[in-house]
Design a protein around this motif. Structure first.
Motif, PDB file in Angstrom:
ATOM      1  N   GLY A  28       0.781  -1.229   0.000  1.00 30.21           N
ATOM      2  CA  GLY A  28       0.000   0.000   0.000  1.00 30.21           C
ATOM      3  C   GLY A  28       0.809   1.272   0.000  1.00 30.21           C
ATOM      4  O   GLY A  28       0.254   2.359  -0.157  1.00 30.21           O
ATOM      5  N   GLY A  29       2.113   1.181   0.203  1.00 27.91           N
ATOM      6  CA  GLY A  29       2.956   2.370   0.153  1.00 27.91           C
ATOM      7  C   GLY A  29       3.045   2.927  -1.258  1.00 27.91           C
ATOM      8  O   GLY A  29       2.949   2.187  -2.239  1.00 27.91           O
ATOM      9  N   ASP A  30       3.223   4.236  -1.355  1.00 20.23           N
ATOM     10  CA  ASP A  30       3.232   4.875  -2.674  1.00 20.23           C
ATOM     11  C   ASP A  30       4.616   4.807  -3.309  1.00 20.23           C
ATOM     12  O   ASP A  30       5.355   5.776  -3.355  1.00 20.23           O
ATOM     13  CB  ASP A  30       2.719   6.308  -2.594  1.00 20.23           C
ATOM     14  CG  ASP A  30       3.456   7.158  -1.565  1.00 20.23           C
ATOM     15  OD1 ASP A  30       4.112   6.578  -0.682  1.00 20.23           O
ATOM     16  OD2 ASP A  30       3.384   8.386  -1.642  1.00 20.23           O
ATOM     17  N   TRP A  31       4.924   3.638  -3.848  1.00 22.18           N
ATOM     18  CA  TRP A  31       6.216   3.392  -4.490  1.00 22.18           C
ATOM     19  C   TRP A  31       6.438   4.339  -5.670  1.00 22.18           C
ATOM     20  O   TRP A  31       7.570   4.579  -6.096  1.00 22.18           O
ATOM     21  CB  TRP A  31       6.302   1.945  -4.982  1.00 22.18           C
ATOM     22  CG  TRP A  31       5.225   1.586  -5.968  1.00 22.18           C
ATOM     23  CD1 TRP A  31       4.009   1.035  -5.687  1.00 22.18           C
ATOM     24  CD2 TRP A  31       5.268   1.783  -7.389  1.00 22.18           C
ATOM     25  NE1 TRP A  31       3.281   0.870  -6.847  1.00 22.18           N
ATOM     26  CE2 TRP A  31       4.031   1.324  -7.901  1.00 22.18           C
ATOM     27  CE3 TRP A  31       6.217   2.305  -8.273  1.00 22.18           C
ATOM     28  CZ2 TRP A  31       3.728   1.368  -9.257  1.00 22.18           C
ATOM     29  CZ3 TRP A  31       5.918   2.354  -9.624  1.00 22.18           C
ATOM     30  CH2 TRP A  31       4.688   1.890 -10.100  1.00 22.18           C
ATOM     31  N   GLY A  79       4.764   5.055   3.050  1.00 19.34           N
ATOM     32  CA  GLY A  79       4.027   4.182   3.958  1.00 19.34           C
ATOM     33  C   GLY A  79       4.499   2.750   3.990  1.00 19.34           C
ATOM     34  O   GLY A  79       5.690   2.458   3.938  1.00 19.34           O
ATOM     35  N   ASN A  80       3.522   1.842   4.023  1.00 16.94           N
ATOM     36  CA  ASN A  80       3.779   0.432   4.268  1.00 16.94           C
ATOM     37  C   ASN A  80       4.552  -0.233   3.127  1.00 16.94           C
ATOM     38  O   ASN A  80       4.380   0.101   1.961  1.00 16.94           O
ATOM     39  CB  ASN A  80       2.447  -0.293   4.468  1.00 16.94           C
ATOM     40  CG  ASN A  80       2.623  -1.657   5.114  1.00 16.94           C
ATOM     41  OD1 ASN A  80       3.627  -1.917   5.767  1.00 16.94           O
ATOM     42  ND2 ASN A  80       1.656  -2.527   4.927  1.00 16.94           N
ATOM     43  N   VAL A  81       5.396  -1.177   3.509  1.00 21.12           N
ATOM     44  CA  VAL A  81       6.181  -1.976   2.572  1.00 21.12           C
ATOM     45  C   VAL A  81       6.009  -3.443   2.953  1.00 21.12           C
ATOM     46  O   VAL A  81       6.180  -3.807   4.116  1.00 21.12           O
ATOM     47  CB  VAL A  81       7.683  -1.616   2.637  1.00 21.12           C
ATOM     48  CG1 VAL A  81       8.491  -2.519   1.705  1.00 21.12           C
ATOM     49  CG2 VAL A  81       7.907  -0.161   2.301  1.00 21.12           C
ATOM     50  N   VAL A  82       5.660  -4.276   1.984  1.00 21.72           N
ATOM     51  CA  VAL A  82       5.544  -5.714   2.225  1.00 21.72           C
ATOM     52  C   VAL A  82       6.232  -6.464   1.095  1.00 21.72           C
ATOM     53  O   VAL A  82       5.945  -6.217  -0.082  1.00 21.72           O
ATOM     54  CB  VAL A  82       4.064  -6.158   2.317  1.00 21.72           C
ATOM     55  CG1 VAL A  82       3.966  -7.680   2.389  1.00 21.72           C
ATOM     56  CG2 VAL A  82       3.384  -5.528   3.525  1.00 21.72           C
TER      57      VAL A  82
END
Length: 212
Positions: A28-31, A79-82
């Motif tokens: 969901g992070g804005d890569w 944000g989030n990184v998976v």
């Protein structure tokens, strides 16, 4: 298997020896943030340090064999990184076979990223690079180490690295936001001197990767 991966990396490296890419990741992070940053840095490096990088910057995914075509991969976001198991395995092979990953925290990704890096290299730690490291002292001189571009939480900027057999394979820049400084001038309205400082540090990173 490792030798096969190394052979693949070497062959693709020779085919596209001066291409760079942005890493797309899940969670969901804005890569995709800072879209003008890496193309602008590429243009700056071609002008200032004599590289012949393609300004048509690619996007690659961590689980794709395509990452082996790019000696330098840039990752950013807020944000989030998976990373999946396939992501981790492929990314680890890429880094151990000669690849380089620069992760620039665009604000807020550090706590998520650190958990994933523990999965990627459970027996390695992020180590802060000293100011006398070559990465701060090639194209431009940064006697105090990583420059501060945007304030964020007002903490000092840090350049943290993961090494393998003495080689820096991953660079994590935090509380600096180099990517914002690489973006086109109208995006953040940074003063020219600040933007040049960010681009010079980026050129240092690129020069380090392509000459070591």
């Amino acid at each position: 298997m490792k030798n096969l991966i190394l052979l693949l990396f070497c062959s693709t490296y020779l085919a596209t020896a001066q291409d760079v890419a942005v890493l797309k990741y899940d969670g969901g992070g804005d890569w995709y943030s800072n879209p003008t940053a890496l193309p602008n840095l590429v243009s700056y490096c071609n002008e200032e340090i004599g590289t012949t990088l393609s300004t048509d910057v690619a996007t690659v995914e961590a689980n794709s064999i395509d990452i082996f075509q790019y000696p330098f991969i840039h990752m950013t976001g807020h944000g989030n990184v998976v990373f999946s198991e396939d992501d981790l395995s492929n990314l680890k092979n890429y880094l151990l076979s000669g690849g380089f990953l620069h992760i620039d925290d665009n604000y807020g990704m550090k706590p998520y990223l650190e958990k994933e890096l523990l999965k990627l290299f459970p027996n390695k730690k992020l180590i802060e690079l000293p100011a006398n490291h070559e990465i701060f002292n090639n194209h431009a001189q940064f006697p105090l180490g990583l420059p501060k571009i945007h304030e964020h939480d007002g903490e000092r900027p840090q350049a943290l690295g993961i090494f393998h057999e003495g080689r820096l394979v991953l660079l994590f820049t935090f509380e600096a936001d180099l990517g914002d400084g690489w973006e086109s001038p109208e995006v953040h309205n940074d003063p020219p001197a600040v933007r040049k400082k960010a681009l010079d540090m980026g050129a240092n990173i690129i020069k380090y990767v392509f000459t070591n």
